[in-house]
Design a protein around this motif. Structure first.
Motif, PDB file in Angstrom:
ATOM      1  N   LEU A 166      -4.918   2.888  29.346  1.00 17.53           N
ATOM      2  CA  LEU A 166      -5.350   4.087  30.078  1.00 17.53           C
ATOM      3  C   LEU A 166      -4.898   4.020  31.526  1.00 17.53           C
ATOM      4  CD1 LEU A 166      -8.948   4.808  28.767  1.00 17.53           C
ATOM      5  CD2 LEU A 166      -6.970   6.298  28.668  1.00 17.53           C
ATOM      6  N   LYS A 167      -5.048   2.813  32.096  1.00 17.70           N
ATOM      7  CA  LYS A 167      -4.683   2.621  33.503  1.00 17.70           C
ATOM      8  C   LYS A 167      -3.196   2.931  33.701  1.00 17.70           C
ATOM      9  CE  LYS A 167      -4.827  -0.973  36.887  1.00 17.70           C
ATOM     10  NZ  LYS A 167      -4.801  -2.417  36.956  1.00 17.70           N
ATOM     11  N   GLN A 168      -2.390   2.393  32.757  1.00 21.43           N
ATOM     12  CA  GLN A 168      -0.948   2.616  32.843  1.00 21.43           C
ATOM     13  C   GLN A 168      -0.615   4.099  32.733  1.00 21.43           C
ATOM     14  OE1 GLN A 168       1.113   0.247  29.999  1.00 21.43           O
ATOM     15  NE2 GLN A 168       0.814  -1.650  31.147  1.00 21.43           N
ATOM     16  N   GLN A 169      -1.285   4.740  31.763  1.00 20.88           N
ATOM     17  CA  GLN A 169      -1.024   6.172  31.575  1.00 20.88           C
ATOM     18  C   GLN A 169      -1.381   6.960  32.832  1.00 20.88           C
ATOM     19  OE1 GLN A 169      -3.164   7.055  28.033  1.00 20.88           O
ATOM     20  NE2 GLN A 169      -1.443   6.572  26.698  1.00 20.88           N
ATOM     21  N   ARG A 170      -2.514   6.562  33.444  1.00 19.98           N
ATOM     22  CA  ARG A 170      -2.960   7.254  34.643  1.00 19.98           C
ATOM     23  C   ARG A 170      -1.920   7.091  35.753  1.00 19.98           C
ATOM     24  NH1 ARG A 170      -8.447   5.453  35.239  1.00 19.98           N
ATOM     25  NH2 ARG A 170      -7.576   3.851  36.538  1.00 19.98           N
ATOM     26  N   GLU A 171      -1.419   5.858  35.887  1.00 18.87           N
ATOM     27  CA  GLU A 171      -0.407   5.602  36.911  1.00 18.87           C
ATOM     28  C   GLU A 171       0.850   6.429  36.652  1.00 18.87           C
ATOM     29  OE1 GLU A 171       0.121   1.399  37.047  1.00 18.87           O
ATOM     30  OE2 GLU A 171      -1.810   1.124  38.061  1.00 18.87           O
ATOM     31  N   GLU A 172       1.227   6.488  35.350  1.00 21.11           N
ATOM     32  CA  GLU A 172       2.399   7.278  34.979  1.00 21.11           C
ATOM     33  C   GLU A 172       2.214   8.737  35.381  1.00 21.11           C
ATOM     34  OE1 GLU A 172       3.966   7.248  30.812  1.00 21.11           O
ATOM     35  OE2 GLU A 172       3.892   5.095  31.202  1.00 21.11           O
ATOM     36  N   ILE A 173       1.011   9.258  35.042  1.00 23.41           N
ATOM     37  CA  ILE A 173       0.729  10.662  35.351  1.00 23.41           C
ATOM     38  C   ILE A 173       0.806  10.888  36.853  1.00 23.41           C
ATOM     39  CG2 ILE A 173      -1.115  12.400  35.380  1.00 23.41           C
ATOM     40  CD1 ILE A 173      -1.903  11.309  32.582  1.00 23.41           C
ATOM     41  N   LEU A 174       0.233   9.940  37.597  1.00 25.01           N
ATOM     42  CA  LEU A 174       0.260  10.063  39.053  1.00 25.01           C
ATOM     43  C   LEU A 174       1.692  10.112  39.571  1.00 25.01           C
ATOM     44  CD1 LEU A 174      -2.599   7.776  40.374  1.00 25.01           C
ATOM     45  CD2 LEU A 174      -2.403  10.239  40.551  1.00 25.01           C
ATOM     46  N   SER A 175       2.518   9.220  38.996  1.00 30.15           N
ATOM     47  CA  SER A 175       3.906   9.159  39.477  1.00 30.15           C
ATOM     48  C   SER A 175       4.659  10.431  39.102  1.00 30.15           C
ATOM     49  CB  SER A 175       4.587   7.892  38.948  1.00 30.15           C
ATOM     50  OG  SER A 175       5.629   8.207  38.081  1.00 30.15           O
ATOM     51  N   ILE A 176       4.376  10.935  37.866  1.00 29.97           N
ATOM     52  CA  ILE A 176       5.007  12.194  37.453  1.00 29.97           C
ATOM     53  C   ILE A 176       4.596  13.315  38.406  1.00 29.97           C
ATOM     54  CG2 ILE A 176       4.969  13.986  35.672  1.00 29.97           C
ATOM     55  CD1 ILE A 176       4.836  11.729  33.604  1.00 29.97           C
ATOM     56  N   ASN A 177       3.303  13.308  38.721  1.00 32.81           N
ATOM     57  CA  ASN A 177       2.751  14.314  39.622  1.00 32.81           C
ATOM     58  C   ASN A 177       3.473  14.287  40.972  1.00 32.81           C
ATOM     59  OD1 ASN A 177       0.993  16.340  39.672  1.00 32.81           O
ATOM     60  ND2 ASN A 177      -0.726  15.185  40.464  1.00 32.81           N
TER      61      ASN A 177
END
Lengths: 424, 182
Positions: A166-177
């Motif tokens: 989940l943490k990784q996904q959140r970071e990914e989303i943040l970076s995409i954002n």
């Protein structure tokens, strides 16, 4: 007739027994009892080494003991803290009380601590069975507990792994954002540029429609006016020949205007024409050749200077047109007070080519005339001089098509200098 | 036999070999689906014999070797799996413990109705030897007893020799006499 209780028999069957007399004094005991109660001697009060747990009687006395012979007696041994559980039997012959019983413990460990082994128990004694059952169930519970713990641990690991994911996904989303935001900023900038470009294009288009409506219409109106003057009654009237000459002049004029307009449209449309190496000196000379008659007519002195640059990789037709128009303008707007002097300079300045055309003509009153008026389509500064006002607009269009710029300095009555800067 | 025995076999294989080996053995014994054993639950004797056979086949050793190894392991296993105190109480030397073997098995048998534990008797006891008489309703576990005695020897740090001097199989079961020297 009662018999005395044989001591040997007691030792085998009740190794934890002890005997006491009516004064509650210890008399003798079994060898297992002796392991638990050390250094007890004959005559010692039994309450020196034990206390009564059950039955709950107000005070211990021989009388009470006899009264409670059907009761289970539990004694706690003071030194070992072990409870002995059993019954008390009175032997009249021996005149002694016998406690017959064995340890009441819940863990084998309590016995081990007191150095008791299987051999210290009578074979009929169920203490060991009881302990074994307890131990077996305890073991079973422990095993189940261990299994459950393992399960929990596994689940915990699973949860941790999921958290990590989940943490990784959140970071990914943040970076995409973040990237999206950057993209939006970039696109917005591009959009602004496009809007600016469109604005300029729109202005150009407006100007174009103005030319079409005004500059083309005016020669046509003139032609129509001239045709009204035509003497249809008397075709051979010499006046008609004059009218036709004027009409011819107007038509030619119109033709030139239309040719110039198509030229401008084509420059705007074909920004990527073929580029080639253009020799600057030779190019200038060929232009002076094509303006030969004007030069002779005005008696103009023209010099060409090349400073540090001979050729440029560019669109030859544009270069020719730019130079032609600037020189032809200089000849056109000559001063009647002096011989025209025109200087053409090619020089390299900060990675750019500068084309300078300097004259000593009539000059332009820059304080009262805007740049828009000079370079605008069909704007004419000097109404007394012949010109259709298209040349400088064409020059500006071509210079901009080559990613360059055009500037001028001028003093009224002294002369004008045009500077074209083109990237090399 | 009780689940504890089968658990001990599993424990022996997974500790001395690997979990994968145990899975292989279970498959060979047609017990591939069996998740685990309940230590206090009674299982058919054939299941244990099948396991012993599968161990022999998979490890390529005789069933006698498997049984002896298992007998030895049994002493370690029960001591580790919560019965350490009981074993301690049964004696702190090889001869005393062997003398209590029968009592120990009786105690265990009294609470496990299907256990049918074996009987042991010690005779001709000297300071360095005895004859151990073994009676069991189950046939074919002789080598397990040998392993058991050797395991006890290791438990008490006593070097001992075990020899089978009489062996009889009948409808009554197995009757063996071992000579134990230490």
């Amino acid at each position: 007739m009662q018999q005395p209780i044989p001591k040997e028999f007691l030792l085998q069957v009740f190794p934890f027994y002890f005997a006491f007399d009516e004064r509650l004094s210890f008399v003798h005991g079994g060898h297992s009892f002796s392991k638990l109660v050390e250094n007890v001697s004959i005559g010692t009060s039994i309450f020196d080494f034990l206390e009564l747990q059950r039955p709950q009687i107000p005070a211990i006395s021989i009388h009470n003991i006899i009264e409670n012979q059907r009761s289970i007696f539990v004694f706690r041994l003071l030194s070992s803290k072990i409870d002995l559980k059993g019954q008390i039997v009175y032997s009249e012959v021996d005149n002694l009380f016998f406690f017959l019983g064995s340890p009441a413990v819940k863990e084998a460990n309590e016995l081990i601590k007191n150095r008791l082994t299987l051999n210290d128990f009578a074979l009929h004694d169920n203490t060991m069975e009881f302990l074994f059952i307890l131990q077996a169930y305890q073991n079973q519970l422990n095993m189940r507990l261990a299994d459950k713990n393992k399960e929990l641990e596994y689940k915990q690991h699973e949860i941790e792994a999921q958290n990590e994911e989940l943490k990784q996904q959140r970071e990914e989303i943040l970076s995409i954002n973040e990237r999206l935001e950057e993209l939006v900023v970039k696109r917005t900038e591009e959009l602004h540029k496009t809007i600016d470009n469109l604005y300029v294009q729109n202005q150009n288009l407006e100007q174009f429609s103005y030319i079409v409506s005004h500059n083309i219409r005016s020669p046509i109106a003139r032609i129509m006016g001239l045709l009204q003057l035509f003497d249809y009654q008397n075709i051979n009237n010499s006046f008609n020949i004059q009218v036709l000459q004027y009409i011819d002049e107007c038509a030619n004029n119109l033709n030139n205007i239309i040719a110039d307009l198509s030229e401008i449209i084509s420059i705007r449309k074909n920004l990527e024409k073929n580029k080639e190496y253009v020799a600057l000196q030779a190019n200038a000379e060929s232009i002076l050749e094509s303006l030969k008659s004007e030069i002779i007519q005005t008696n103009a002195k023209i010099t060409i200077e090349s400073k540090g640059i001979d050729t440029i990789f560019s669109i030859k037709a544009y270069l020719q047109s730019i130079l032609y128009n600037l020189v032809s303008n200089a000849l056109k707007y000559k001063s009647s007070l002096r011989t025209p002097q025109i200087t053409i300079v090619f020089q390299q300045v900060k990675g750019n080519l500068e084309i300078i055309v300097r004259d000593n003509g009539i000059g332009i009153d820059l304080e009262n005339i805007s740049e828009y008026q000079i370079f605008g389509l069909y704007k004419r500064v000097h109404n007394h001089v012949e010109g259709k006002g298209l040349g400088l607009y064409l020059v500006k269009t071509q210079v901009e098509a080559l990613n360059g710029k055009i500037e001028l300095t001028s003093t009224l009555g002294e002369g004008t200098t045009f500077t074209v800067t083109l990237p090399i | 036999m009780y689940g504890l025995v089968n658990q001990a076999i599993e424990d022996m294989i997974t500790h001395q070999f690997s979990v994968a080996k145990w899975e292989e053995i279970k498959k060979t014994a047609c017990l591939g689906d069996m998740a685990g054993f309940e230590n206090m639950q009674s299982y058919p004797d054939n299941l244990t014999y099948d396991l012993i056979g599968a161990v022999s086949k998979t490890l390529d050793i005789t069933t006698e070797q498997v049984l002896e190894a298992f007998g030895e392991y049994w002493v370690l296993y029960t001591a580790e799996k919560g019965y350490g105190d009981m074993l301690k109480m049964a004696g702190d030397s090889l001869p005393i413990f062997m003398n209590n073997l029968d009592t120990l098995h009786s105690i265990v048998g009294s609470m496990m109705p299907n256990l049918r534990p074996p009987s042991f008797q010690c005779t001709e006891i000297t300071n360095h030897s005895l004859k151990l008489h073994y009676h069991s309703k189950r046939i074919g576990l002789t080598n397990m007893v040998i392993g058991l005695i050797k395991g006890l020897g290791k438990r008490f740090g006593t070097v001992c020799e075990v020899s089978l001097i009489e062996s009889k199989k009948s409808e009554q079961g197995q009757e063996d006499v071992f000579f134990v020297k230490w």
